[in-house]
Write a protein that holds these residues in place. Structure first.
Motif, short mmCIF file in Angstrom:
data_model
loop_
_atom_site.label_atom_id
_atom_site.label_comp_id
_atom_site.label_asym_id
_atom_site.label_seq_id
_atom_site.Cartn_x
_atom_site.Cartn_y
_atom_site.Cartn_z
N GLU A 23 0.83 -1.21 0.00
CA GLU A 23 0.00 0.00 0.00
C GLU A 23 0.86 1.26 0.00
OE1 GLU A 23 -3.12 2.20 3.06
OE2 GLU A 23 -2.83 0.03 3.19
N LEU A 24 1.90 1.25 0.81
CA LEU A 24 2.81 2.39 0.85
C LEU A 24 3.51 2.57 -0.50
CD1 LEU A 24 4.38 1.71 4.35
CD2 LEU A 24 2.92 3.65 3.78
N ALA A 25 3.91 1.46 -1.11
CA ALA A 25 4.60 1.54 -2.40
C ALA A 25 3.74 2.26 -3.43
CB ALA A 25 4.96 0.14 -2.89
N GLY A 26 2.43 2.01 -3.38
CA GLY A 26 1.53 2.61 -4.33
C GLY A 26 1.43 4.12 -4.24
N ARG A 27 1.95 4.71 -3.16
CA ARG A 27 1.94 6.16 -3.02
C ARG A 27 3.01 6.82 -3.89
NH1 ARG A 27 1.33 7.23 3.54
NH2 ARG A 27 -0.58 5.97 3.85
N GLY A 28 4.02 6.06 -4.26
CA GLY A 28 5.10 6.61 -5.08
C GLY A 28 4.73 6.63 -6.55
N THR A 29 5.50 7.34 -7.34
CA THR A 29 5.23 7.42 -8.77
C THR A 29 5.52 6.09 -9.45
OG1 THR A 29 5.78 8.55 -10.83
CG2 THR A 29 7.57 8.31 -9.22
N SER A 30 4.69 5.76 -10.43
CA SER A 30 4.91 4.54 -11.22
C SER A 30 5.72 4.82 -12.47
CB SER A 30 3.56 3.92 -11.61
OG SER A 30 2.82 4.82 -12.42
N LEU A 31 6.10 6.09 -12.68
CA LEU A 31 6.83 6.48 -13.88
C LEU A 31 8.33 6.45 -13.65
CD1 LEU A 31 4.60 9.50 -14.97
CD2 LEU A 31 4.51 7.15 -15.82
N GLY A 32 9.09 6.34 -14.73
CA GLY A 32 10.54 6.43 -14.63
C GLY A 32 11.22 5.08 -14.43
N ARG A 33 12.51 5.15 -14.20
CA ARG A 33 13.35 3.95 -14.13
C ARG A 33 13.14 3.13 -12.87
NH1 ARG A 33 18.07 4.46 -17.49
NH2 ARG A 33 18.17 6.48 -18.53
N ASN A 34 12.74 3.77 -11.76
CA ASN A 34 12.73 3.10 -10.47
C ASN A 34 11.38 2.47 -10.14
OD1 ASN A 34 15.31 4.03 -10.25
ND2 ASN A 34 14.87 5.58 -8.70
N PRO A 35 11.40 1.37 -9.37
CA PRO A 35 10.15 0.72 -8.99
C PRO A 35 9.48 1.42 -7.82
CG PRO A 35 12.00 -0.44 -8.01
CD PRO A 35 12.59 0.65 -8.88
N GLN A 36 8.21 1.16 -7.65
CA GLN A 36 7.49 1.58 -6.46
C GLN A 36 7.83 0.60 -5.34
OE1 GLN A 36 3.74 1.40 -8.71
NE2 GLN A 36 3.24 3.38 -7.80
N VAL A 37 8.29 1.11 -4.20
CA VAL A 37 8.68 0.25 -3.08
C VAL A 37 8.16 0.85 -1.79
CG1 VAL A 37 10.59 -0.88 -1.88
CG2 VAL A 37 10.79 -0.39 -4.32
N GLY A 38 7.68 -0.02 -0.89
CA GLY A 38 7.25 0.39 0.43
C GLY A 38 7.98 -0.40 1.50
N CYS A 39 8.11 0.19 2.68
CA CYS A 39 8.85 -0.46 3.78
C CYS A 39 8.14 -0.20 5.10
CB CYS A 39 10.28 0.07 3.83
SG CYS A 39 11.26 -0.53 5.23
N VAL A 40 8.04 -1.24 5.91
CA VAL A 40 7.50 -1.13 7.27
C VAL A 40 8.56 -1.66 8.23
CG1 VAL A 40 5.68 -1.86 8.86
CG2 VAL A 40 5.14 -1.45 6.45
N LEU A 41 8.93 -0.86 9.23
CA LEU A 41 9.89 -1.28 10.25
C LEU A 41 9.14 -1.72 11.49
CD1 LEU A 41 12.54 1.58 9.92
CD2 LEU A 41 12.64 -0.73 8.95
N LEU A 42 9.42 -2.96 11.94
CA LEU A 42 8.72 -3.54 13.07
C LEU A 42 9.64 -3.69 14.28
CD1 LEU A 42 6.83 -6.47 11.28
CD2 LEU A 42 5.94 -4.20 11.81
N ARG A 43 9.09 -3.45 15.45
CA ARG A 43 9.80 -3.74 16.70
C ARG A 43 9.67 -5.22 17.02
NH1 ARG A 43 6.60 0.85 17.86
NH2 ARG A 43 7.82 2.81 17.97
N SER A 44 10.34 -5.65 18.07
CA SER A 44 10.32 -7.07 18.44
C SER A 44 8.94 -7.55 18.86
CB SER A 44 11.32 -7.33 19.58
OG SER A 44 11.01 -6.52 20.70
N ASP A 45 8.08 -6.62 19.31
CA ASP A 45 6.72 -7.00 19.68
C ASP A 45 5.74 -6.89 18.50
OD1 ASP A 45 6.50 -4.29 19.37
OD2 ASP A 45 5.76 -3.88 21.38
N SER A 46 6.27 -6.71 17.29
CA SER A 46 5.52 -6.62 16.03
C SER A 46 4.79 -5.29 15.85
CB SER A 46 4.50 -7.77 15.89
OG SER A 46 5.17 -9.01 15.85
N SER A 47 4.99 -4.35 16.75
CA SER A 47 4.41 -3.03 16.55
C SER A 47 5.21 -2.27 15.50
CB SER A 47 4.38 -2.24 17.87
OG SER A 47 5.70 -2.01 18.34
N VAL A 48 4.57 -1.32 14.85
CA VAL A 48 5.20 -0.56 13.78
C VAL A 48 6.03 0.58 14.36
CG1 VAL A 48 4.81 0.88 11.75
CG2 VAL A 48 3.38 -1.14 12.14
#
Length: 344
Positions: free
Chosen positions: A17-42
């Motif tokens: 879902e986050l990746a979809g916020r980026g532009t789909s145009l140009g050389r680079n792909p749309q990428v999203g990242c979620v960082l999780l703590r050890s308790d699985s919280s964001v």
């Protein structure tokens, strides 16, 4: 103990879902990242906004203090890159941040950018790949097709009557479809890096190939205009007033033109040529998505939307898989994908 891969389904879908916020145009792909703590919280989220901007992993890490990143799990929609371009390698950024685990959906197929997973493993980071891989592939399908094949992802568009005619016997074709369908075409143009027609279409119709809004205004994103063929575009043609520089290929070699466009950074190509150009792309198997506008009208006559495709018997027909059908006023827009030529 390593959690099962299914434990990362929800954060991975959030990464898509986050990746979809980026532009789909140009050389680079749309990428999203979620960082999780050890308790699985964001802990933080990030996404890539376009060429030259921080990649998704770096964008997410930048939202935290250095002492907050150690021991986190990075859930990323695409394998972290291991390449220095306009920005540094994400693999290195994750290692320096002290991330303990990286989970990704799709392996990076780029010749220069791949290898991030292996570098992370060598640095002692636990790596889990292939989580929701099919969904990840679908999310960035055009970029993956382009990167793997070293040519732009090709969308072929045409509008036709119910009996498959793209024009009347005298060549007139404005307008087969209604205003909603025509505006949809402009929106699809803006979603591609480049738009291609043949010299025949240029000489017959004098198209502008711009992307415009409901009021006729130019949209922010404009596709690069490309003309396939050896004949020169007339000096007074509308294409010479396009907001982006005209690319005259001077060639009929479709594969060669696609390779050149890829080298120019074109990853999504909208083909809007007449039956000759359209048929050549289909015949060569170079169409990834078909975008068909079907109007509830009958025209008859010789002006079919496609010409000879090399199909001699019914067993050689080119079958498509329909992925979407959407009403637009009285018209229909059909999106389909190529399967393969069936055998007798």
């Amino acid at each position: 103990m390593t959690p099962p891969s299914s434990a990362y389904d929800a954060p991975m879908r959030r990464a898509f879902e986050l990746a979809g916020r980026g532009t789909s145009l140009g050389r680079n792909p749309q990428v999203g990242c979620v960082l999780l703590r050890s308790d699985s919280s964001v802990a933080a989220e990030g996404w890539h906004r376009g060429s030259g901007t921080p990649h998704a992993e770096v964008d997410a890490l930048a939202r935290l203090r250095p002492d907050e990143t150690r021991g986190l799990t990075a859930v990323v929609s695409l394998e972290p890159c291991d390449h220095t371009g306009l920005t540094g390698p994400c693999s290195e950024a994750l290692i320096e941040a002290g991330v303990s685990r990286v989970v990704y959906a799709v392996a990076d197929p780029g010749e220069a950018s791949s290898g991030g997973a292996e570098r992370l493993r060598r640095a002692g980071v636990e790596v889990l790949g292939g989580v929701l891989a099919e969904e990840g592939e679908e999310a960035i399908r055009p970029w993956l097709v382009a990167t793997r094949s070293r040519r732009p992802f090709v969308t072929l568009k045409w509008a036709s009557s119910l009996d498959g005619r793209s024009a009347a016997a005298d060549g007139s074709s404005q307008w087969i479809t209604g205003t909603a369908a025509r505006q949809h075409v402009h929106e699809r143009r803006a979603a591609h890096d480049a738009i291609l027609v043949g010299t025949g279409t240029v000489l017959a119709d004098d198209p502008s190939l711009t992307a415009r809004g409901d009021a006729g205004e130019l949209l922010h994103e404009q596709p690069l205009p490309v003309v396939l063929g050896r004949r020169r575009v007339p000096e007074g043609a509308a294409l010479r007033r396009h907001p982006r520089p005209l690319v005259e290929t001077g060639s009929r070699d479709v594969a060669g033109v696609l390779s050149d466009l890829f080298d120019r950074g074109v990853r999504r190509l909208f083909v809007e040529g007449g039956p000759t150009v359209a048929s050549e792309f289909v015949r060569l198997g170079l169409v990834d998505d078909y975008l068909l506008y079907l109007a509830p009208t009958l025209i008859g006559g010789p002006r079919a939307a496609l010409g000879d495709l090399g199909v001699e018997t019914i067993g050689e027909q080119i079958r498509l898989t329909t992925t979407r059908i959407t009403p637009l006023g009285d018209d229909l827009v059909i999106v389909a994908r190529a399967q393969h030529r069936s055998t007798p």
